[in-house]
Motif scaffolding. Structure first.
Motif, PDB file in Angstrom:
ATOM      1  N   ALA A  91       0.837  -1.202   0.000  1.00 43.74           N
ATOM      2  CA  ALA A  91       0.000   0.000   0.000  1.00 43.74           C
ATOM      3  C   ALA A  91       0.874   1.254   0.000  1.00 43.74           C
ATOM      4  N   ALA A  92       1.937   1.251   0.808  1.00 45.42           N
ATOM      5  CA  ALA A  92       2.844   2.401   0.826  1.00 45.42           C
ATOM      6  C   ALA A  92       3.522   2.575  -0.528  1.00 45.42           C
ATOM      7  N   LEU A  93       3.947   1.466  -1.126  1.00 46.52           N
ATOM      8  CA  LEU A  93       4.573   1.530  -2.436  1.00 46.52           C
ATOM      9  C   LEU A  93       3.585   2.011  -3.498  1.00 46.52           C
ATOM     10  N   ALA A  94       2.324   1.581  -3.389  1.00 47.35           N
ATOM     11  CA  ALA A  94       1.315   1.988  -4.373  1.00 47.35           C
ATOM     12  C   ALA A  94       1.098   3.490  -4.335  1.00 47.35           C
ATOM     13  N   LEU A  95       0.991   4.053  -3.133  1.00 48.62           N
ATOM     14  CA  LEU A  95       0.790   5.501  -3.032  1.00 48.62           C
ATOM     15  C   LEU A  95       1.987   6.257  -3.584  1.00 48.62           C
ATOM     16  N   LEU A  96       3.187   5.815  -3.228  1.00 50.60           N
ATOM     17  CA  LEU A  96       4.387   6.506  -3.709  1.00 50.60           C
ATOM     18  C   LEU A  96       4.554   6.337  -5.215  1.00 50.60           C
ATOM     19  N   SER A 103       2.207  12.727 -10.950  1.00 54.61           N
ATOM     20  CA  SER A 103       2.436  13.904 -10.109  1.00 54.61           C
ATOM     21  C   SER A 103       1.365  14.962 -10.309  1.00 54.61           C
ATOM     22  N   GLU A 104       0.966  15.191 -11.563  1.00 56.83           N
ATOM     23  CA  GLU A 104      -0.047  16.214 -11.823  1.00 56.83           C
ATOM     24  C   GLU A 104      -1.361  15.855 -11.131  1.00 56.83           C
ATOM     25  N   GLY A 105      -1.751  14.590 -11.266  1.00 51.96           N
ATOM     26  CA  GLY A 105      -2.993  14.161 -10.634  1.00 51.96           C
ATOM     27  C   GLY A 105      -2.939  14.287  -9.122  1.00 51.96           C
ATOM     28  N   PHE A 106      -1.809  13.915  -8.540  1.00 53.08           N
ATOM     29  CA  PHE A 106      -1.698  13.997  -7.082  1.00 53.08           C
ATOM     30  C   PHE A 106      -1.735  15.451  -6.614  1.00 53.08           C
ATOM     31  N   ARG A 107      -1.099  16.333  -7.374  1.00 51.74           N
ATOM     32  CA  ARG A 107      -1.150  17.755  -7.010  1.00 51.74           C
ATOM     33  C   ARG A 107      -2.582  18.262  -7.023  1.00 51.74           C
ATOM     34  N   ILE A 108      -3.358  17.836  -7.995  1.00 52.83           N
ATOM     35  CA  ILE A 108      -4.764  18.256  -8.067  1.00 52.83           C
ATOM     36  C   ILE A 108      -5.526  17.756  -6.843  1.00 52.83           C
ATOM     37  N   GLN A 167       2.696  13.459   0.302  1.00 53.53           N
ATOM     38  CA  GLN A 167       2.691  14.883  -0.032  1.00 53.53           C
ATOM     39  C   GLN A 167       4.086  15.489   0.103  1.00 53.53           C
ATOM     40  N   TRP A 168       4.786  15.106   1.167  1.00 49.95           N
ATOM     41  CA  TRP A 168       6.157  15.611   1.370  1.00 49.95           C
ATOM     42  C   TRP A 168       7.076  15.122   0.265  1.00 49.95           C
ATOM     43  N   TRP A 169       6.964  13.840  -0.093  1.00 51.40           N
ATOM     44  CA  TRP A 169       7.856  13.231  -1.078  1.00 51.40           C
ATOM     45  C   TRP A 169       7.565  13.749  -2.486  1.00 51.40           C
ATOM     46  N   LEU A 170       6.388  14.283  -2.716  1.00 47.69           N
ATOM     47  CA  LEU A 170       6.015  14.811  -4.027  1.00 47.69           C
ATOM     48  C   LEU A 170       7.032  15.829  -4.527  1.00 47.69           C
TER      49      LEU A 170
END
Length: 334
Positions: A91-96, A103-108, A167-170
């Motif tokens: 799960a942690a690997l999937a999120l990262l 990246s664009e989608g996560f920023r949104i 969010q931090w790792w982004l």
């Protein structure tokens, strides 16, 4: 003579507008993006955007919904593993992986999921993931005789920790996502008191975060020699539980010893207080005795003074025809 440009189909045009809007929303946010800018970037007129989506809100809702479904699907797939530790690692690997590859989608999602999307905010997505993690934790709590009613709270804690780390790792993007995931799991699985100085992912989780066999093989980090099979993992977990029980027993002994010392200290303190109280009582009695003695001395002095005054009052001052001193008993003419 240049070849005429091929006209896009309605499906192709819609997909083009979604991708352009996704990039603009990631860069400028919902409020900073306009229909005019979307149309100009796509080299179409504004009515084309309205025709496909009804306006900026419509295309934003599609973009957000796609990103939420993509991330939720990746995490859900990761939670299908058999062992709880492997579920957590994947799960942690999937999120990262989602953060790195989308990246664009996560920023949104994390910056300004607008109410116009109709699909909820990033917090609601986290709640959806936490509800799945909650089911896993209920089973784990039941196996370990913990209160299952606490599982929802722990699920929120766990998912929130992973999401905030994402969010931090982004922006920082280091260390690698495998190393970040290993440290996340280290903290979540072992706790602060049992942190490993060199955490590693298990062999079963290496290369599972991609979306295809070829991609997984390309992205996977070679498993170190210390990685474990599920059987070895279960044995290690049993050993860890025994260690935790021993630590708990040691803490209980320390607690009892601390309570005994506290009781002994309290007894000493009570004895000291009693001695101090006795000393104050003796001092008070001595002071009272001295005051009584002083009072008796004053009374004696007053009585002596009174006697002297009384004798002085009874002594005659002198009579006519008598003399005292050198002329005492002299007759007339003598």
């Amino acid at each position: 003579m240049s070849e005429p440009r091929r006209r896009m189909s309605g499906k192709e045009r819609r997909e083009q507008l979604i991708q352009i809007s996704r990039t603009l929303f990631a860069e400028k946010g919902f409020d900073g993006t306009s229909v005019e800018e979307i149309a100009a970037t796509a080299n179409v007129s504004k009515p084309v955007v309205y025709e496909h989506f009804g306006g900026k809100e419509g295309v934003y809702a599609v973009v957000v919904d796609r990103e939420m479904q993509k991330l939720l699907g990746m995490v859900t797939e990761a939670l299908s593993a058999s062992h709880a530790l492997i579920k957590l690692e994947r799960a942690a690997l999937a999120l990262l992986a989602y953060v790195e590859e989308n990246s664009e989608g996560f920023r949104i999602l994390v910056r300004d999921s607008h109410a116009a999307s109709g699909t909820g905010t990033f917090a609601s997505l986290i709640n959806d993931i936490a509800s799945q993690v909650e089911d896993v934790m209920v089973d784990q709590f039941a196996e370990r005789d913990y209160d299952p009613k606490l599982a929802p709270m722990y699920a929120q804690m766990l998912v929130g920790m992973v999401a905030l780390t994402g969010q931090w790792w982004l922006d920082v993007r280091r260390p690698s996502r495998e190393e970040v995931a290993a440290h996340l799991v280290n903290l979540a699985w072992n706790g602060l008191t049992g942190l490993s100085p060199t955490p590693r992912l298990t062999a079963a989780s290496h290369g599972q975060e991609g979306h295809g066999a070829e991609q997984r093989q390309a992205q996977a980090v070679p498993a170190p020699a210390s990685t474990l099979t599920e059987k070895e993992l279960r044995e290690r977990e049993k050993a860890r539980e025994r260690e935790l029980k021993e630590q708990e027993k040691a803490r209980e002994r320390e607690r009892r010893e601390a309570e005994r010392l506290a009781r002994d200290l309290e007894k000493v303190r009570q004895r000291e207080l009693k001695e101090q109280e006795k000393a104050r009582e003796r001092e008070l009695k001595e002071r009272e005795r001295l005051l009584r003695e002083q009072e008796r001395l004053r009374e004696r002095e007053l009585r002596e003074q009174e006697k002297l005054r009384a004798r002085g009052a009874r002594t005659p001052v002198g009579r006519p025809g008598t003399a005292t001193g050198d002329g005492e008993n002299l007759g007339p003419g003598e």
